[in-house]
Design a protein around this motif. Structure first.
Motif, PDB file in Angstrom:
ATOM      1  N   ASP A 172     109.096  37.875  34.178  1.00  0.00           N
ATOM      2  CA  ASP A 172     110.039  38.930  33.821  1.00  0.00           C
ATOM      3  C   ASP A 172     109.346  40.282  33.942  1.00  0.00           C
ATOM      4  O   ASP A 172     108.198  40.374  34.371  1.00  0.00           O
ATOM      5  CB  ASP A 172     110.638  38.702  32.434  1.00  0.00           C
ATOM      6  CG  ASP A 172     109.600  38.735  31.316  1.00  0.00           C
ATOM      7  OD1 ASP A 172     108.510  39.312  31.519  1.00  0.00           O
ATOM      8  OD2 ASP A 172     109.876  38.202  30.229  1.00  0.00           O
ATOM      9  N   LYS A 173     110.050  41.339  33.556  1.00  0.00           N
ATOM     10  CA  LYS A 173     109.511  42.684  33.756  1.00  0.00           C
ATOM     11  C   LYS A 173     108.626  43.144  32.603  1.00  0.00           C
ATOM     12  O   LYS A 173     108.251  44.313  32.546  1.00  0.00           O
ATOM     13  CB  LYS A 173     110.657  43.668  33.999  1.00  0.00           C
ATOM     14  CG  LYS A 173     111.407  43.363  35.289  1.00  0.00           C
ATOM     15  CD  LYS A 173     112.655  44.211  35.433  1.00  0.00           C
ATOM     16  CE  LYS A 173     113.498  43.737  36.604  1.00  0.00           C
ATOM     17  NZ  LYS A 173     114.781  44.437  36.717  1.00  0.00           N
ATOM     18  N   GLY A 230     105.961  40.953  31.884  1.00  0.00           N
ATOM     19  CA  GLY A 230     104.741  40.212  32.149  1.00  0.00           C
ATOM     20  C   GLY A 230     104.733  38.780  31.674  1.00  0.00           C
ATOM     21  O   GLY A 230     103.695  38.115  31.717  1.00  0.00           O
ATOM     22  N   ASN A 231     105.873  38.271  31.211  1.00  0.00           N
ATOM     23  CA  ASN A 231     105.953  36.876  30.773  1.00  0.00           C
ATOM     24  C   ASN A 231     106.420  35.979  31.909  1.00  0.00           C
ATOM     25  O   ASN A 231     107.034  36.433  32.871  1.00  0.00           O
ATOM     26  CB  ASN A 231     106.928  36.742  29.608  1.00  0.00           C
ATOM     27  CG  ASN A 231     106.482  37.516  28.388  1.00  0.00           C
ATOM     28  OD1 ASN A 231     105.329  37.448  27.997  1.00  0.00           O
ATOM     29  ND2 ASN A 231     107.381  38.276  27.788  1.00  0.00           N
ATOM     30  N   LEU A 232     106.161  34.693  31.791  1.00  0.00           N
ATOM     31  CA  LEU A 232     106.654  33.715  32.735  1.00  0.00           C
ATOM     32  C   LEU A 232     108.077  33.330  32.366  1.00  0.00           C
ATOM     33  O   LEU A 232     108.378  33.067  31.202  1.00  0.00           O
ATOM     34  CB  LEU A 232     105.760  32.468  32.732  1.00  0.00           C
ATOM     35  CG  LEU A 232     106.135  31.353  33.716  1.00  0.00           C
ATOM     36  CD1 LEU A 232     105.990  31.812  35.156  1.00  0.00           C
ATOM     37  CD2 LEU A 232     105.283  30.106  33.460  1.00  0.00           C
ATOM     38  N   ALA A 233     108.966  33.292  33.354  1.00  0.00           N
ATOM     39  CA  ALA A 233     110.350  32.887  33.105  1.00  0.00           C
ATOM     40  C   ALA A 233     110.393  31.414  32.718  1.00  0.00           C
ATOM     41  O   ALA A 233     109.685  30.582  33.304  1.00  0.00           O
ATOM     42  CB  ALA A 233     111.198  33.128  34.346  1.00  0.00           C
ATOM     43  N   VAL A 243     113.336  37.902  37.181  1.00  0.00           N
ATOM     44  CA  VAL A 243     114.349  37.898  36.126  1.00  0.00           C
ATOM     45  C   VAL A 243     115.132  39.204  36.169  1.00  0.00           C
ATOM     46  O   VAL A 243     114.548  40.285  36.118  1.00  0.00           O
ATOM     47  CB  VAL A 243     113.706  37.712  34.736  1.00  0.00           C
ATOM     48  CG1 VAL A 243     114.771  37.780  33.647  1.00  0.00           C
ATOM     49  CG2 VAL A 243     112.961  36.386  34.664  1.00  0.00           C
ATOM     50  N   ASP A 244     116.460  39.094  36.291  1.00  0.00           N
ATOM     51  CA  ASP A 244     117.348  40.257  36.279  1.00  0.00           C
ATOM     52  C   ASP A 244     116.938  41.290  37.325  1.00  0.00           C
ATOM     53  O   ASP A 244     116.764  42.474  37.033  1.00  0.00           O
ATOM     54  CB  ASP A 244     117.381  40.906  34.893  1.00  0.00           C
ATOM     55  CG  ASP A 244     117.942  39.971  33.831  1.00  0.00           C
ATOM     56  OD1 ASP A 244     118.771  39.126  34.184  1.00  0.00           O
ATOM     57  OD2 ASP A 244     117.540  40.084  32.657  1.00  0.00           O
ATOM     58  N   SER A 287     118.657  36.217  39.055  1.00  0.00           N
ATOM     59  CA  SER A 287     117.387  35.741  38.521  1.00  0.00           C
ATOM     60  C   SER A 287     117.003  34.438  39.194  1.00  0.00           C
ATOM     61  O   SER A 287     117.872  33.643  39.559  1.00  0.00           O
ATOM     62  CB  SER A 287     117.475  35.521  37.002  1.00  0.00           C
ATOM     63  OG  SER A 287     117.675  36.729  36.315  1.00  0.00           O
ATOM     64  N   GLY A 288     115.721  34.222  39.341  1.00  0.00           N
ATOM     65  CA  GLY A 288     115.235  32.988  39.941  1.00  0.00           C
ATOM     66  C   GLY A 288     113.945  33.219  40.697  1.00  0.00           C
ATOM     67  O   GLY A 288     113.575  34.364  40.999  1.00  0.00           O
ATOM     68  N   THR A 289     113.242  32.155  41.005  1.00  0.00           N
ATOM     69  CA  THR A 289     112.068  32.304  41.860  1.00  0.00           C
ATOM     70  C   THR A 289     112.474  32.746  43.257  1.00  0.00           C
ATOM     71  O   THR A 289     111.654  33.232  44.029  1.00  0.00           O
ATOM     72  CB  THR A 289     111.258  30.998  41.929  1.00  0.00           C
ATOM     73  OG1 THR A 289     112.106  29.926  42.355  1.00  0.00           O
ATOM     74  CG2 THR A 289     110.670  30.644  40.572  1.00  0.00           C
TER      75      THR A 289
END
Length: 821
Positions: A329-330, A332-335, A369-370, A405-407
């Motif tokens: 995400d924006k 710095g976390n993993l979705a 993400v988003d 959103s998605g890889t």
């Protein structure tokens, strides 16, 4: 692509398209948005507000509905073509008059939001790269100029202003291979020079915009990563098969020299091919190997089947020569949906006499993400998102952009970064590109390479590394570190089981017994013909959910949870039970899915002990925290043990912050910037003393996470509690909040706030940081209770002891609490 907001129209339309029949949703509710409600309470007669009016029903705004707007005296606005929405500017009286109509469903404030694609290009340093006048190619910012990038996807809408054909999209190919329509073996055919090949999904246009959209329809706001790149669209329609994508690879090889094709971006996966070993005989692997040998960098999305282990969607994404991208995400976390690999899994294959190592993991992480990018004009998926998009961007941008959103969104971001790197040096090989991306990545706290690869992508550092090959990056990344302390794990149990699902009645679930020495519980399932999700409930009642087996998400689902001793309950739920949408408000069902038994795979991992912690006594009060911090790779031991009671030195704090606090690498790399710094610590110290060091600081404009003067760092000085509060809070990018603090520093105890007795000893510029560290539970205060001989009640006094030096054990405790934030 993963539509994270599976709600209202999007959820229903997607399920109906999948052949499911659901009860209708009664989502209508007269409402005035909370922001506009608050604004109207203080509004004067002259104040005007930007609002979005939504009418009842699903039809577009017609003359009858428009008359409601006009009768209130509003003359101008923007109406959507398909949805019953119009954006206007109106006074309080006009808003109240419109809201009084029984045909109006809601009025919402058109509030400014930060959910934008420029957030994506900020966190990865693309914006910083463009702004740095010292990094230029022929006087211009790096933009991927002249680099051909193939979008191997559903197609590209070359009529969109951001990716206009034939100026920006230099070739657009419509190709669909329907084997059932052929009576004999014929050469592959396709139609070139097509303005718009994205006639169904909209997925490929969104991807193309992320790679190289120029932002023309938003005055540059939603510009892609490499707007100077030449886009080549190869579209096979919304429904892809392996042969379709092979056609894209084939086209790239055939026309490589026509368009200087150096990158091919692939945001698709095979969900039936999860958890498998790399197979060099897979036709996709054969094709991508030839592309790599010809100088074309192949980029894949990791998949949206997370959050469990072994969920990468395709063995071809584990090829040594491809780059596979996880979604972050924006901040710095993993979705949660991003597919993971398997810890320690890999092997060596021999191809034409060459020994190549493959690993079951993503290569790197990028924003997924988003992400806002180009909306295809004929996209059915995009049409379904109009309602949501109107809430997160300016109404005049909605016709041209959409959020997904998605890889699938993360992979093109990396494709764009690769184009920037190749502009800087067209001679780079796939090995060099892959190495540079990984060595310049930012560590992601508490996450390992099987989950995120090397970490979060850093385009600024990657291009800098290409331009100045004398710089040595990678010394701060976990991927290249030999840890002195490690948690030793093994598989305690692994077995197959089933879990029953029924739409009605009591689903008791399947019980899983977990022993006290277990550390992690993983459950996965491959569900090809049902809309099921899995959930685990711990003995203490904590619930962990998987992704959902839906056609648009993938059929492999998995859930991972930290182990807790006792009896766990595994349940299967229909989409209504996990999607967050109340499709059954009366609670008479368990969600919508086909009843039956779901085969699952259960895996329990245990911790066998730790290396490097022999000097941590069994009764040490911080032992559990130290073990937790080591297992999450937030800290490390020295070569001679952890030394828990030694004072933490400033150079050690710099090392730990880069390891477990989400700190970007410095573009000074290993250069010695301070006269008193040893070369072995220079990379970490340069990182923590640079502007915008915190990964969460997407604009990269905040002060460093460690303070120092211009020439000296004082690396062997001890770290005080106040200084530690600053570094950890600054790593959370909370500088603005800390700077606005005023008044007394307080701490909560028994639902009451107590003022620190020693707050006068804390420097003024650190007081806001200490307050936040206390409020977030990162650092603790010290309480004393005093009661005089004749006092009816005791007096509680609180101290922070900001000048007190921090031990290495103290830091392990704080780092664990920081990680939880």
């Amino acid at each position: 692509m993963l539509n994270t907001q599976l709600k209202s129209q999007k959820l229903l339309a997607g399920l109906v398209g999948a052949g499911l029949s659901l009860m209708s949703l009664n989502l209508s509710a007269k409402s005035l948005g909370p922001e506009i409600s608050q604004l109207l309470t203080q509004a004067t007669e002259q104040d005007v507000f930007e609002v979005i009016v939504t009418f009842e029903g699903n039809k577009a705004v017609d003359s009858e509905l428009m008359s409601i707007i006009q009768s209130a005296g509003v003359l101008g606005g923007v109406s959507l073509k398909s949805l019953p929405m119009v954006g206007i500017t109106a006074t309080k009286a006009q808003i109240e008059a419109i809201y009084a109509s029984d045909k109006v469903r809601s009025i919402w404030y058109n509030a400014p939001l930060s959910l934008e694609n420029d957030g994506s290009t900020q966190i990865t340093g693309v914006d910083r790269l463009r702004a740095d006048s010292s990094l230029r190619h022929k006087g211009m910012p790096y933009s991927g100029r002249g680099i051909g990038v193939v979008v191997n996807d559903s197609g590209v809408d070359g009529t969109h202003g951001d990716i206009k054909y034939p100026n920006h999209v230099v070739q657009n190919v419509l190709a669909q291979t329907n084997l059932n329509s052929l009576s004999s073996v014929l050469p592959i055919t396709y139609q070139e020079d097509v303005d718009n090949t994205d006639i169904a999904g909209g997925h490929g246009s969104h991807v193309a915009g992320i790679i190289g959209g120029n932002g023309a329809m938003s005055s540059g706001k939603y510009q892609g990563v490499a707007p100077g790149a030449k886009i080549i669209g190869y579209g096979s329609g919304a429904g892809l098969f392996i042969l379709d994508t092979l056609g894209g690879f084939d086209y790239a090889l055939t026309h490589q020299f026509d368009y200087n094709i150096r990158v091919i971006s692939n945001s698709f996966g095979n969900t039936s091919d999860t958890g498998t070993d790399f197979n060099p005989d897979d036709p996709t692997n054969i094709a991508t190997k030839k592309l790599a040998d010809n100088g074309v960098i192949v980029v894949f999305s990791a998949g949206n089947s997370g959050s469990g282990e072994g969920t990468i969607t395709g063995n071809f994404k584990k090829a040594p020569w491809v780059i596979t991208v996880a979604a972050g995400d924006k901040t710095g976390n993993l979705a949660s949906f991003s597919s993971r690999g398997v810890k320690g899994k890999g092997g060596v294959v021999s191809i034409n006499g060459e020994q190549l190592e493959w690993q079951d993991r993503p290569t790197i992480t990028a924003p997924g993400v988003d992400v806002i990018s180009a909306r295809a004009s004929l996209s059915s998926l995009s049409t379904l998102s109009l309602a949501d998009d109107s809430e997160i961007m300016d109404i005049n941008h909605v016709p041209y952009y959409t959020s997904m959103s998605g890889t699938s969104m993360a992979a093109p971001h990396i494709s764009g970064i690769v184009a920037l790197m190749l502009e800087a040096n067209p001679n780079l090989t796939w090995r060099e590109v892959k190495t540079i991306l990984q060595e310049t990545a930012t560590n992601m706290p508490g996450l390992e390479d099987w989950e995120v690869g090397a970490g979060y992508a850093n385009a600024y550092a990657a291009v800098q590394s290409v331009v100045d090959q004398q710089r040595t990056f990678g010394t701060t990344t976990k991927l290249n570190r030999n840890f002195n302390a490690q948690a030793q794990t093994s598989v305690q149990a692994e077995y197959n089981d089933t879990v029953d699902f029924s739409p009605v009645g009591d689903n008791s679930g399947t019980l899983i017994n977990v022993s006290p020495d277990a550390s992690m519980l993983m459950v996965s399932a491959n569900v090809s013909d049902n809309t099921i999700g899995l959930s685990l409930t711990s003995p203490s009642g904590k619930r962990y959910g998987s992704s959902i087996a839906l056609p648009v998400l993938g059929q492999n689902i998995a859930v991972t949870a930290p182990a807790e001793a006792g009896e766990w309950v595994l349940k299967a739920s229909g989409i209504g039970g996990l999607s967050g949408v109340d499709v059954d408000p009366l609670g008479v069902t368990n969600g919508y899915a086909v009843p039956g038994s779901i085969p699952v795979k259960v895996k329990i991992v245990k911790t066998d002990g730790y290396t490097g912690l022999d000097d941590v006594a069994a009764d040490h009060p911080a032992k559990a925290f130290i073990e937790m911090a080591v297992s999450e790779q937030l800290v490390d031991a020295t070569e001679n043990g952890f030394k828990p009671d030694d004072f933490l030195l400033r150079q050690e704090l710099a090392d730990f912050l880069t390891l477990g606090a989400g700190v970007r690498q410095s573009n000074k790399a290993t250069q010695v910037s301070y006269t008193d710094v040893d070369a072995s610590y220079s990379a970490a110290i340069n990182a923590v003393t640079q502007k915008g060091a915190a990964l969460r600081n997407t604009a990269q404009d905040q002060a460093p996470v460690m303070l120092t003067d211009t020439t000296m760092f004082s690396p062997t000085e001890q770290v005080s509690r106040s200084e530690l509060a600053y570094s950890l809070v600054q790593s959370l990018a909370l500088q603005e909040t800390a700077a606005t603090f005023s008044g007394d520093i307080t701490v909560v105890y028994n639902d009451e706030r107590y003022t620190l007795e020693d707050q006068h000893t804390i420097p003024d510029h650190l007081k806001g940081y200490v307050q936040l560290a206390l409020d977030l539970g990162i650092l603790n205060a010290y309480f004393d209770v005093h009661q005089g001989r004749f006092d009816l009640e005791p007096k509680v006094t609180v101290h922070f002891n900001g000048d007190e030096s921090v031990t290495r054990a103290d830091y392990a405790v704080a780092a664990t609490r920081f990680y939880n934030n």
